[in-house]
Design a protein around this motif. Structure first.
Motif, PDB file in Angstrom:
ATOM      1  N   VAL A 380     -18.271 -26.304 -78.709  1.00 13.97           N
ATOM      2  CA  VAL A 380     -17.173 -25.225 -78.330  1.00 13.97           C
ATOM      3  C   VAL A 380     -17.938 -24.132 -77.250  1.00 13.97           C
ATOM      4  CG1 VAL A 380     -15.909 -23.296 -79.614  1.00 13.97           C
ATOM      5  CG2 VAL A 380     -16.388 -25.342 -80.719  1.00 13.97           C
ATOM      6  N   ALA A 381     -17.136 -23.958 -76.399  1.00 12.13           N
ATOM      7  CA  ALA A 381     -17.783 -23.138 -75.110  1.00 12.13           C
ATOM      8  C   ALA A 381     -17.329 -21.495 -75.687  1.00 12.13           C
ATOM      9  CB  ALA A 381     -16.849 -23.383 -73.957  1.00 12.13           C
ATOM     10  N   LEU A 382     -18.165 -20.737 -75.396  1.00 11.24           N
ATOM     11  CA  LEU A 382     -17.996 -19.358 -76.004  1.00 11.24           C
ATOM     12  C   LEU A 382     -16.673 -18.894 -75.210  1.00 11.24           C
ATOM     13  CD1 LEU A 382     -18.615 -16.771 -77.384  1.00 11.24           C
ATOM     14  CD2 LEU A 382     -20.047 -16.086 -75.270  1.00 11.24           C
ATOM     15  N   GLU A 383     -16.174 -19.189 -74.048  1.00  8.67           N
ATOM     16  CA  GLU A 383     -15.144 -18.988 -73.316  1.00  8.67           C
ATOM     17  C   GLU A 383     -14.020 -19.356 -74.062  1.00  8.67           C
ATOM     18  OE1 GLU A 383     -14.886 -19.946 -69.346  1.00  8.67           O
ATOM     19  OE2 GLU A 383     -13.278 -18.492 -68.759  1.00  8.67           O
ATOM     20  N   ASP A 384     -13.833 -20.259 -74.532  1.00  5.95           N
ATOM     21  CA  ASP A 384     -12.644 -20.931 -75.227  1.00  5.95           C
ATOM     22  C   ASP A 384     -12.541 -20.144 -76.579  1.00  5.95           C
ATOM     23  OD1 ASP A 384     -12.440 -23.024 -73.292  1.00  5.95           O
ATOM     24  OD2 ASP A 384     -13.393 -24.560 -74.471  1.00  5.95           O
ATOM     25  N   LEU A 385     -13.509 -20.077 -76.990  1.00 12.34           N
ATOM     26  CA  LEU A 385     -13.559 -19.142 -78.353  1.00 12.34           C
ATOM     27  C   LEU A 385     -12.902 -17.674 -78.174  1.00 12.34           C
ATOM     28  CD1 LEU A 385     -14.091 -18.416 -81.381  1.00 12.34           C
ATOM     29  CD2 LEU A 385     -16.592 -18.143 -80.810  1.00 12.34           C
ATOM     30  N   LEU A 386     -13.462 -17.138 -77.317  1.00 11.35           N
ATOM     31  CA  LEU A 386     -12.888 -15.898 -76.879  1.00 11.35           C
ATOM     32  C   LEU A 386     -11.274 -15.801 -76.668  1.00 11.35           C
ATOM     33  CD1 LEU A 386     -15.888 -14.517 -74.417  1.00 11.35           C
ATOM     34  CD2 LEU A 386     -15.453 -13.953 -76.782  1.00 11.35           C
ATOM     35  N   ASN A 387     -11.149 -16.917 -75.685  1.00 12.42           N
ATOM     36  CA  ASN A 387      -9.602 -17.069 -75.334  1.00 12.42           C
ATOM     37  C   ASN A 387      -8.813 -17.254 -76.562  1.00 12.42           C
ATOM     38  OD1 ASN A 387     -10.499 -16.405 -72.663  1.00 12.42           O
ATOM     39  ND2 ASN A 387     -10.332 -18.946 -72.336  1.00 12.42           N
ATOM     40  N   GLU A 388      -9.381 -18.080 -77.485  1.00  9.40           N
ATOM     41  CA  GLU A 388      -8.566 -18.250 -78.866  1.00  9.40           C
ATOM     42  C   GLU A 388      -8.447 -17.057 -79.548  1.00  9.40           C
ATOM     43  OE1 GLU A 388      -7.193 -20.667 -80.398  1.00  9.40           O
ATOM     44  OE2 GLU A 388      -7.362 -22.475 -78.771  1.00  9.40           O
ATOM     45  N   SER A 389      -9.431 -16.302 -79.525  1.00  7.41           N
ATOM     46  CA  SER A 389      -9.397 -14.864 -80.442  1.00  7.41           C
ATOM     47  C   SER A 389      -8.283 -13.957 -79.874  1.00  7.41           C
ATOM     48  CB  SER A 389     -10.848 -14.538 -80.644  1.00  7.41           C
ATOM     49  OG  SER A 389     -10.913 -13.347 -81.404  1.00  7.41           O
ATOM     50  N   VAL A 390      -8.562 -13.824 -78.370  1.00 13.42           N
ATOM     51  CA  VAL A 390      -7.837 -12.986 -77.555  1.00 13.42           C
ATOM     52  C   VAL A 390      -6.213 -13.357 -77.704  1.00 13.42           C
ATOM     53  CG1 VAL A 390      -7.147 -11.997 -75.260  1.00 13.42           C
ATOM     54  CG2 VAL A 390      -9.528 -12.227 -76.089  1.00 13.42           C
ATOM     55  N   ALA A 391      -5.968 -14.736 -77.770  1.00  9.32           N
ATOM     56  CA  ALA A 391      -4.406 -15.088 -77.878  1.00  9.32           C
ATOM     57  C   ALA A 391      -4.165 -14.855 -79.040  1.00  9.32           C
ATOM     58  CB  ALA A 391      -4.402 -16.631 -77.691  1.00  9.32           C
ATOM     59  N   LYS A 392      -4.672 -14.885 -80.337  1.00  4.60           N
ATOM     60  CA  LYS A 392      -4.257 -14.904 -81.638  1.00  4.60           C
ATOM     61  C   LYS A 392      -4.238 -13.292 -81.969  1.00  4.60           C
ATOM     62  CE  LYS A 392      -4.729 -15.181 -86.426  1.00  4.60           C
ATOM     63  NZ  LYS A 392      -5.605 -15.516 -87.561  1.00  4.60           N
ATOM     64  N   THR A 393      -4.944 -12.306 -81.239  1.00  3.70           N
ATOM     65  CA  THR A 393      -4.706 -11.115 -81.225  1.00  3.70           C
ATOM     66  C   THR A 393      -3.404 -10.558 -80.559  1.00  3.70           C
ATOM     67  OG1 THR A 393      -7.204 -10.899 -81.288  1.00  3.70           O
ATOM     68  CG2 THR A 393      -5.890  -8.903 -80.891  1.00  3.70           C
ATOM     69  N   TYR A 394      -3.392 -11.036 -79.440  1.00  2.44           N
ATOM     70  CA  TYR A 394      -1.951 -10.861 -78.732  1.00  2.44           C
ATOM     71  C   TYR A 394      -0.939 -11.108 -79.562  1.00  2.44           C
ATOM     72  CZ  TYR A 394       1.358 -10.867 -75.052  1.00  2.44           C
ATOM     73  OH  TYR A 394       2.651 -10.672 -74.367  1.00  2.44           O
ATOM     74  N   GLU A 395      -0.765 -12.178 -80.095  1.00  2.00           N
ATOM     75  CA  GLU A 395       0.314 -12.610 -80.977  1.00  2.00           C
ATOM     76  C   GLU A 395       0.639 -11.291 -82.228  1.00  2.00           C
ATOM     77  OE1 GLU A 395       2.721 -14.560 -80.291  1.00  2.00           O
ATOM     78  OE2 GLU A 395       1.359 -15.470 -78.520  1.00  2.00           O
ATOM     79  N   LEU A 396      -0.400 -11.170 -82.900  1.00  2.00           N
ATOM     80  CA  LEU A 396      -0.350 -10.102 -83.666  1.00  2.00           C
ATOM     81  C   LEU A 396      -0.021  -8.756 -83.149  1.00  2.00           C
ATOM     82  CD1 LEU A 396      -3.530 -10.831 -85.760  1.00  2.00           C
ATOM     83  CD2 LEU A 396      -1.286 -10.740 -86.679  1.00  2.00           C
ATOM     84  N   GLU A 418      -7.414  -8.178 -75.388  1.00  2.00           N
ATOM     85  CA  GLU A 418      -8.924  -8.584 -74.984  1.00  2.00           C
ATOM     86  C   GLU A 418     -10.113  -7.976 -75.743  1.00  2.00           C
ATOM     87  OE1 GLU A 418      -9.635 -10.583 -72.812  1.00  2.00           O
ATOM     88  OE2 GLU A 418     -11.717 -10.114 -72.220  1.00  2.00           O
ATOM     89  N   LYS A 419      -9.738  -6.566 -75.889  1.00  2.00           N
ATOM     90  CA  LYS A 419     -10.840  -5.882 -76.795  1.00  2.00           C
ATOM     91  C   LYS A 419     -10.924  -6.545 -77.911  1.00  2.00           C
ATOM     92  CE  LYS A 419     -10.963  -1.714 -73.789  1.00  2.00           C
ATOM     93  NZ  LYS A 419     -10.781  -0.218 -73.775  1.00  2.00           N
ATOM     94  N   VAL A 420      -9.812  -6.382 -78.862  1.00  2.00           N
ATOM     95  CA  VAL A 420      -9.995  -6.587 -80.278  1.00  2.00           C
ATOM     96  C   VAL A 420     -10.298  -8.101 -80.648  1.00  2.00           C
ATOM     97  CG1 VAL A 420      -8.643  -6.700 -82.360  1.00  2.00           C
ATOM     98  CG2 VAL A 420      -8.068  -4.971 -80.638  1.00  2.00           C
ATOM     99  N   GLY A 421      -9.871  -9.082 -79.613  1.00  2.00           N
ATOM    100  CA  GLY A 421     -10.130 -10.479 -79.788  1.00  2.00           C
ATOM    101  C   GLY A 421     -11.618 -10.784 -79.478  1.00  2.00           C
ATOM    102  N   LEU A 422     -12.438 -10.015 -78.411  1.00  2.00           N
ATOM    103  CA  LEU A 422     -13.717 -10.170 -78.457  1.00  2.00           C
ATOM    104  C   LEU A 422     -14.411  -9.406 -79.445  1.00  2.00           C
ATOM    105  CD1 LEU A 422     -13.197 -11.068 -75.442  1.00  2.00           C
ATOM    106  CD2 LEU A 422     -14.887  -9.458 -74.479  1.00  2.00           C
TER     107      LEU A 422
END
Length: 577
Positions: A380-396, A418-422
RNA sequence: GUCCACGUAGCUCAGCAGGAUAGAGCGACCGCCUCCUAAGCGGUAGGCCGGAGGUUCGAAUCCCCUCGUGGACGCCA
């Protein structure tokens, strides 16, 4: 004023024990209704030849213990329990925070001292995965924690930019490299040819020889090989820097293994001079029997260097360059023995700074329901994890923005996500003791409830919102030193103030043990206690205008404390979410 | 085999220079938005702190033994 110390002084006056002893004995009672500080009387039992219970109840009667900032002293069993005056405590603590703002918790204990922190240290041409995030996030946080305490911090990224794998990469690139792909996504392309090399190598032994020759050429400084290596290094670093920028991570120095390799001859000479090098099974080693450690290999039997020799050279270089007071290596636990050996060799070689070197280890990042293998490419690339997290945060937050009819623009939503997801990802690495393994699963990584960064950030944002609304209504927080802060004496208010007051101590403990989670725990406690207060008391609703401004001061202080704390973890806050 | 970590609630973890009734979060169950952002709050259930000994007024915490898990143990880093 330090209430704990003040209590200790009172106890000292009444018992005659020395202050240091008393300070060590004083503890925080496990239950709130038992008071705020406690002095256990067991220690006096022997000298006074009385039961601790008796001593406690006798001491409780002493009028020497009274003060305007103490509301009650009572004996409970063998304990002498102190209740501080809540109003006085609130005024004292909040005034300090309001004066200092986010610099609350700063100290001078490290003033004039330099600490080197080596962290992140990814391998060139390899993907930056969630395991690398551990050292990166820990090191980044520790850097900020030490800086908060007044240390000068030198951040070092000890890049893995040296070794036989570069002979392989050079060989592979000449055979199968794709220029365009390299420019577009260097690490992916380098990984592709690296994997291909290993596949082909099985069929064609000649490749291994060629790779070895190419590495030799690289070492000897042959122009073409050096040029390729330099390019791989620069392109990789460019990719890493994208991630670092995104996370707010920075370094003062990117000297990798290759840099220190050139300094090894000096170390070898030094070890020879001291007669520490001995031959063993064809290799040159330093024996460490007296330290009950296995020998440290300095030169392999073919005469080439090894990582221990590079670390020795690096340590000396760092001391010569920075005269550090502390040299910290944020590297995984599996390398604990290696560092013990390196530090032991430094000590044996008479290096005065050997005792100031410290290995700060951390656990493994494991995977649940997932296999983890670079060769199979299923990391799992860190970038992918960050992106997933940011995407989920965005939906919320998008959903929240709709239900709340907020006027946040699309760009603002994205910036907040971006900030919250990271923050959410970073927090999962600093919420527990660093030696714990992290069991990676998308579920827990993307769960934003409870003990998480979004909880902290949410608390901050909600509190900022109150302060904004208050300002619109013409109410401003009470200023530092105001007597009205004495009004904050309710259970929830007091609990919250106590948590804020604990933060500076948590920062010191975090540095002393190199454990950022000491800070994350303290911040989480501030947030939790504030949320209780928020749910139990209306801040803007009451009729008492003075109480309102006092409570707003508490809001302000909570924001400062949370912001100061999350900054130390590398987690940003947002004004709205 | 030797050495090092770790073993605490169903799960993830605090607490461990000995001290008062072992705490959080998640998950489960039950509640709380006409009221400052419900990513929140309250409540209930859930523990022989891996096991056995020892040290003492007192042990999750210190010592010994034992079991279990993971890791490290010379030419990778």
């Amino acid at each position: 004023m330090d209430f704990r110390n003040a209590v200790a002084m009172k106890v000292q006056e009444t018992t005659g024990l020395d202050l240091e002893t008393v300070n060590r004995l004083i503890e925080i009672p496990p239950q709130e209704d038992m008071g705020d500080y406690a002095f256990p009387c067991f220690a006096l039992a022997k000298t006074m030849r009385k039961a601790p219970n008796m001593i406690a109840s006798e001491l409780a009667l002493s009028d020497k213990l009274s003060a305007d900032w103490i509301s009650k002293v009572e004996a409970k069993g063998p304990y002498l329990n102190f209740f501080v005056d809540r109003g006085a405590f609130a005024k004292e603590v909040l005034s300090e925070v309001l004066e200092k703002g986010t610099s609350f918790g700063q100290s001078e204990e490290g003033s004039g001292k330099t600490v080197i922190i080596e962290y992140s240290s990814p391998n060139i041409a390899k993907p930056f995965h969630v395991g690398h995030a551990f050292t990166t996030i820990l090191g980044h946080s520790l850097s900020r924690i030490y800086e908060k305490l007044g240390y000068k911090v030198v951040r070092m990224n000890h890049l893995g930019d040296y070794g036989t794998q570069f002979g392989k990469l050079i060989t592979a690139f000449r055979l199968w490299g794709d220029e365009e792909a390299l420019e577009k996504d260097a690490i992916a392309e380098l990984l592709r040819i690296y994997v291909k090399f290993h596949e082909e190598e099985k069929k064609d032994e000649n490749l291994t020889t060629v790779a070895r020759e190419n590495f030799k050429k690289l070492e000897d400084g042959c122009e073409e090989e050096v040029a390729l290596w330099t390019r791989f290094r620069e392109l990789s670093l460019k990719e890493f820097n994208k991630l670092y920028d995104r996370m707010g991570v920075s370094f003062d120095n990117y000297n990798g293994e290759s840099y220190y390799s050139n300094l090894i001859p000096g170390i070898i000479d030094l070890l020879r001079e001291k007669n520490l090098l001995v031959e063993s099974e064809g290799a040159q080693v330093v024996m460490l029997d007296e330290k009950k450690l296995p020998p440290c290999i300095i030169l392999k039997s073919d005469g080439t260097t090894i990582y221990a020799s590079r670390d020795l050279a690096a340590a000396k270089y760092r001391y010569d360059t920075y005269h550090f007071d502390k040299n910290i290596y944020v590297v995984g636990m599996p390398q604990a023995l290696h560092f013990q050996q390196v530090f032991a060799v430094l000590e044996k070689a008479g290096m005065p700074f050997a005792k100031n070197c410290e290995h700060v280890g951390f656990g493994l990042v494991k995977f649940q329901n997932m296999k983890f293998s670079t060769r199979e490419g299923n990391i799992v690339a860190l970038e992918d994890l960050l992106n997933e997290s940011v995407a989920k945060t965005y939906e919320l937050i998008k959903a929240n923005a709709e239900t709340r009819n907020s006027d946040l623009s699309e760009d603002e939503l994205k910036a907040i996500a971006e900030k919250v997801g990271l923050g959410a990802v970073i927090y999962t690495y600093v919420k527990a003791g660093r030696e714990r393994d992290i069991v990676f699963s998308w579920d827990t990584m993307l769960d934003f409830e409870g003990d998480t960064a979004p909880y902290l950030i949410y608390t901050y944002a909600r509190t900022r919102s109150i302060l904004r609304k208050a300002a619109e209504q013409g109410f401003l927080p009470e200023k530092a030193g105001s007597g009205l802060l004495n009004k904050l004496n309710g259970d929830e208010e007091f609990a919250c103030v106590k948590m804020i007051a604990d933060l500076p101590d948590a920062v010191k403990k975090a540095a002393a043990s190199n454990e950022p989670f000491m800070v994350s725990r303290a911040v989480a406690q501030i947030a939790r206690s504030f949320n209780r207060f928020y749910n139990n008391c209306s801040i803007l609703g009451g009729d008492d205008a003075e109480l309102k401004t006092a409570r707003l001061a508490l809001c302000e202080a909570v924001c400062d404390a949370i912001e100061a704390g999350t900054y130390l973890l590398g987690i940003p806050v947002v004004e709205q979410m």
